[in-house]
Design a protein around this motif. Structure first.
Motif, PDB file in Angstrom:
ATOM      1  N   TRP A   1      36.132  21.065  37.974  1.00  0.00           N
ATOM      2  CA  TRP A   1      35.948  22.478  37.611  1.00  0.00           C
ATOM      3  C   TRP A   1      34.478  22.787  37.429  1.00  0.00           C
ATOM      4  N   ASP A   2      33.681  22.597  38.464  1.00  0.00           N
ATOM      5  CA  ASP A   2      32.286  23.005  38.331  1.00  0.00           C
ATOM      6  C   ASP A   2      32.132  24.429  38.863  1.00  0.00           C
ATOM      7  N   ALA A   3      30.948  25.006  38.655  1.00  0.00           N
ATOM      8  CA  ALA A   3      30.780  26.435  38.907  1.00  0.00           C
ATOM      9  C   ALA A   3      31.010  26.803  40.373  1.00  0.00           C
ATOM     10  N   ARG A   4      30.543  25.951  41.313  1.00  0.00           N
ATOM     11  CA  ARG A   4      30.681  26.298  42.733  1.00  0.00           C
ATOM     12  C   ARG A   4      32.141  26.294  43.155  1.00  0.00           C
ATOM     13  N   LEU A   5      32.862  25.253  42.784  1.00  0.00           N
ATOM     14  CA  LEU A   5      34.257  25.145  43.212  1.00  0.00           C
ATOM     15  C   LEU A   5      35.104  26.238  42.582  1.00  0.00           C
ATOM     16  N   THR A   6      34.850  26.492  41.293  1.00  0.00           N
ATOM     17  CA  THR A   6      35.643  27.498  40.592  1.00  0.00           C
ATOM     18  C   THR A   6      35.410  28.891  41.180  1.00  0.00           C
ATOM     19  N   SER A   7      34.126  29.231  41.457  1.00  0.00           N
ATOM     20  CA  SER A   7      33.856  30.570  41.980  1.00  0.00           C
ATOM     21  C   SER A   7      34.430  30.735  43.384  1.00  0.00           C
ATOM     22  N   GLU A   8      34.448  29.649  44.168  1.00  0.00           N
ATOM     23  CA  GLU A   8      35.044  29.744  45.505  1.00  0.00           C
ATOM     24  C   GLU A   8      36.562  29.933  45.398  1.00  0.00           C
ATOM     25  N   LEU A   9      37.162  29.295  44.386  1.00  0.00           N
ATOM     26  CA  LEU A   9      38.603  29.477  44.167  1.00  0.00           C
ATOM     27  C   LEU A   9      38.899  30.921  43.767  1.00  0.00           C
ATOM     28  N   ILE A  10      37.997  31.496  42.943  1.00  0.00           N
ATOM     29  CA  ILE A  10      38.163  32.900  42.551  1.00  0.00           C
ATOM     30  C   ILE A  10      38.090  33.802  43.779  1.00  0.00           C
ATOM     31  N   LEU A  11      37.216  33.429  44.742  1.00  0.00           N
ATOM     32  CA  LEU A  11      37.117  34.206  45.980  1.00  0.00           C
ATOM     33  C   LEU A  11      38.460  34.235  46.707  1.00  0.00           C
ATOM     34  N   LEU A  12      39.125  33.083  46.743  1.00  0.00           N
ATOM     35  CA  LEU A  12      40.452  33.026  47.380  1.00  0.00           C
ATOM     36  C   LEU A  12      41.423  33.967  46.675  1.00  0.00           C
ATOM     37  N   PHE A  13      41.387  33.944  45.324  1.00  0.00           N
ATOM     38  CA  PHE A  13      42.284  34.822  44.561  1.00  0.00           C
ATOM     39  C   PHE A  13      41.950  36.289  44.803  1.00  0.00           C
ATOM     40  N   LEU A  14      40.660  36.593  44.993  1.00  0.00           N
ATOM     41  CA  LEU A  14      40.277  37.988  45.263  1.00  0.00           C
ATOM     42  C   LEU A  14      40.883  38.461  46.583  1.00  0.00           C
ATOM     43  N   TYR A  15      40.775  37.593  47.611  1.00  0.00           N
ATOM     44  CA  TYR A  15      41.386  37.938  48.905  1.00  0.00           C
ATOM     45  C   TYR A  15      42.877  38.188  48.736  1.00  0.00           C
ATOM     46  N   LEU A  16      43.539  37.257  48.031  1.00  0.00           N
ATOM     47  CA  LEU A  16      44.982  37.391  47.855  1.00  0.00           C
ATOM     48  C   LEU A  16      45.299  38.631  47.026  1.00  0.00           C
ATOM     49  N   GLY A  17      44.425  38.938  46.059  1.00  0.00           N
ATOM     50  CA  GLY A  17      44.618  40.116  45.230  1.00  0.00           C
ATOM     51  C   GLY A  17      44.536  41.395  46.053  1.00  0.00           C
ATOM     52  N   VAL A  18      43.529  41.477  46.926  1.00  0.00           N
ATOM     53  CA  VAL A  18      43.380  42.649  47.792  1.00  0.00           C
ATOM     54  C   VAL A  18      44.631  42.824  48.641  1.00  0.00           C
ATOM     55  N   LEU A  19      45.099  41.713  49.191  1.00  0.00           N
ATOM     56  CA  LEU A  19      46.283  41.764  50.051  1.00  0.00           C
ATOM     57  C   LEU A  19      47.518  42.238  49.297  1.00  0.00           C
ATOM     58  N   SER A  20      47.752  41.613  48.132  1.00  0.00           N
ATOM     59  CA  SER A  20      49.002  41.939  47.435  1.00  0.00           C
ATOM     60  C   SER A  20      48.946  43.334  46.831  1.00  0.00           C
ATOM     61  N   LEU A  21      47.730  43.764  46.416  1.00  0.00           N
ATOM     62  CA  LEU A  21      47.596  45.121  45.892  1.00  0.00           C
ATOM     63  C   LEU A  21      47.949  46.137  46.980  1.00  0.00           C
ATOM     64  N   TYR A  22      47.483  45.852  48.198  1.00  0.00           N
ATOM     65  CA  TYR A  22      47.770  46.778  49.304  1.00  0.00           C
ATOM     66  C   TYR A  22      49.268  46.867  49.564  1.00  0.00           C
ATOM     67  N   HIS A  23      49.926  45.712  49.517  1.00  0.00           N
ATOM     68  CA  HIS A  23      51.345  45.720  49.838  1.00  0.00           C
ATOM     69  C   HIS A  23      52.225  46.150  48.671  1.00  0.00           C
ATOM     70  N   ALA A  24      51.610  46.277  47.473  1.00  0.00           N
ATOM     71  CA  ALA A  24      52.395  46.661  46.306  1.00  0.00           C
ATOM     72  C   ALA A  24      52.694  48.155  46.292  1.00  0.00           C
ATOM     73  N   PHE A  25      51.895  48.949  47.042  1.00  0.00           N
ATOM     74  CA  PHE A  25      52.093  50.403  47.017  1.00  0.00           C
ATOM     75  C   PHE A  25      52.978  50.860  48.167  1.00  0.00           C
ATOM     76  N   GLU A  26      53.842  51.814  47.849  1.00  0.00           N
ATOM     77  CA  GLU A  26      54.660  52.399  48.912  1.00  0.00           C
ATOM     78  C   GLU A  26      53.798  53.356  49.736  1.00  0.00           C
ATOM     79  N   ASP A  27      52.984  54.144  49.032  1.00  0.00           N
ATOM     80  CA  ASP A  27      52.120  55.126  49.674  1.00  0.00           C
ATOM     81  C   ASP A  27      50.871  54.414  50.207  1.00  0.00           C
ATOM     82  N   LYS A  28      50.728  54.361  51.528  1.00  0.00           N
ATOM     83  CA  LYS A  28      49.667  53.555  52.122  1.00  0.00           C
ATOM     84  C   LYS A  28      48.272  54.111  51.832  1.00  0.00           C
ATOM     85  N   LYS A  29      48.187  55.403  51.536  1.00  0.00           N
ATOM     86  CA  LYS A  29      46.879  55.982  51.246  1.00  0.00           C
ATOM     87  C   LYS A  29      46.373  55.474  49.893  1.00  0.00           C
TER      88      LYS A  29
END
Lengths: 159, 245
Positions: B125-153
């Motif tokens: 759990w050093d800073a580089r590995l942890t921040s890169e893991l957070i980047l992965l979660f950000l990508y997944l977050g963007v994806l799931s947030l988009y698919h969570a809404f019925e209204d695409k706008k």
């Protein structure tokens, strides 16, 4: 740019700067805690503005360079001990187990263990830290004078 | 000044542009990837300390660089989507996200595979590995947030805001090895003052970075085409396209 777009652009910029400032402050406050390891001088002289020293029995990580000639292996077990240095103070590491491939004298390592004396750590994990330099063996020999061979260790009995 | 860009705000013109660009990206990817992998994995000399294990650099470093590169392009698209409210930019955000998540995962997995023999640990759990893991979660977050809404706008707007917020992580990833003590080594390629990597290893690495960039671009374009078609499926030009094909 029309005023509505300008307003939205300002909104986006405000979000980025606001969150950037917030995260910056958080990281600044946690500065000392994000470091993966103590360096030997931090361990001996104390870390941070208050010169806080870890107490005996505390679990911690330490990172530094293995002092050449300090690696002592026990002939009959996996017990090994060596000294770490960064800019001055020395810290002794005792470890029982298999060392990683890149472990050698003069190499940076990170050890995790328990502080048993102010400058002695009983480690249960030793990790090798690689530097950012990559070169073929012949170049390394020419530039650094490093012969490409397995390093020799001092055995306790002088074998 | 930006007049020539205006037609591409229309979905059908953007679709055509994707079609025009796609073959170039495909050629760059195939040519550079073949050269890069053969050169890097077979012909580049072994490292003086890590021997052959260092060869994972030819996959790890390009994917790590592209994970951040893809995120910056996604964030730029997100700014355009929010400020100029172009639907194509929204679609670009959502086209890039899974591709970026994949290269981030590749960087993390290859890094772990290298870390075990070299450091002695799969994960620290050093800073580089942890921040890169957070980047992965950000990508997944963007994806799931988009698919969570019925209204695409609304979905596009929410995903774009998250993408922009996550930009803060990019400088943290890059400078983590300088700001803090980490197990991960410092930067090699951007260390210009001293030569940190021999040219016999540097050039195949560059070829591989170009190949990965081409690959990410290519897959993103293919995804963008799909997203445009899906969003515009009731429009006459899509009907025409389908009837022709």
């Amino acid at each position: 740019m029309n005023p509505r777009r300008k307003k939205r652009l300002l909104g986006v910029v405000a979000i980025v700067f606001g969150i950037g400032a917030a995260i910056g402050l958080v990281l600044y406050a946690l500065q000392e805690n994000i470091n993966l390891f103590y360096t030997p001088s931090e361990l001996i002289e104390g870390k941070g503005p208050n010169k806080e020293k870890p107490h005996i029995g505390q679990k911690l990580r330490i990172g530094g360079m293995v002092v050449p000639g300090s690696v002592i292996r026990d002939e009959t077990s996996l017990q090994v001990s060596f000294t770490l240095i960064d800019t001055g103070p020395l810290v002794t590491i005792k470890y029982q187990g298999i060392l990683p491939d890149l472990f050698r004298e003069g190499q940076g390592i990170v050890a995790q263990g328990v502080l048993i004396e102010p400058n002695v750590i009983e480690a249960f994990e030793v990790l090798a830290k690689h530097d950012e330099e990559y070169m073929p063996a012949e170049v390394a020999e020419a530039v650094k004078g490093i012969k490409h061979e397995k390093p020799k260790y001092n055995l306790e009995s002088g074998n | 000044m930006w007049k020539w860009l205006h037609p591409y705000a229309k979905a059908d013109r953007a679709y055509q542009l994707c079609n025009t660009l796609l073959p170039y990206f495909a050629v760059i990817t195939v040519v550079f990837m073949i050269i890069g992998w053969i050169w890097g994995l077979a012909y580049a000399p072994a490292d003086y300390q890590q021997k052959d294990s260092y060869r994972i650099i030819f996959i790890h470093v390009p994917s790590a660089i592209l994970s951040m590169g893809a995120y910056s392009s996604m964030a730029i698209a997100a700014v355009i989507a929010l400020v100029w409210q172009l639907r194509n930019a929204e679609l670009a955000v959502i086209a890039i996200a899974p591709v970026g998540a994949c290269v981030t995962a590749i960087a993390l997995i290859t890094g772990a595979a290298w870390g075990k023999p070299m450091w002695g640990a799969w994960w620290v759990w050093d800073a580089r590995l942890t921040s890169e893991l957070i980047l992965l979660f950000l990508y997944l977050g963007v994806l799931s947030l988009y698919h969570a809404f019925e209204d695409k706008k609304a979905a596009g707007r929410a995903a774009s805001i998250l993408a922009i917020v996550g930009v803060i992580n990019l400088p943290i990833i890059h400078f983590s090895v300088e700001w803090w003590n980490t197990l991960h080594q410092g930067a090699t390629i951007t260390k210009f003052d001293t030569k940190a990597i021999d040219s016999s290893m540097f050039w195949p690495l560059m070829v591989n970075i170009v190949a990965f960039a081409g690959f990410v671009g290519m897959v993103t374009l293919m995804r963008l085409k799909n997203e445009i078609l899906q969003r515009e499926k009731h429009r006459p030009w899509v009907r025409q396209l389908l009837n022709r094909g």
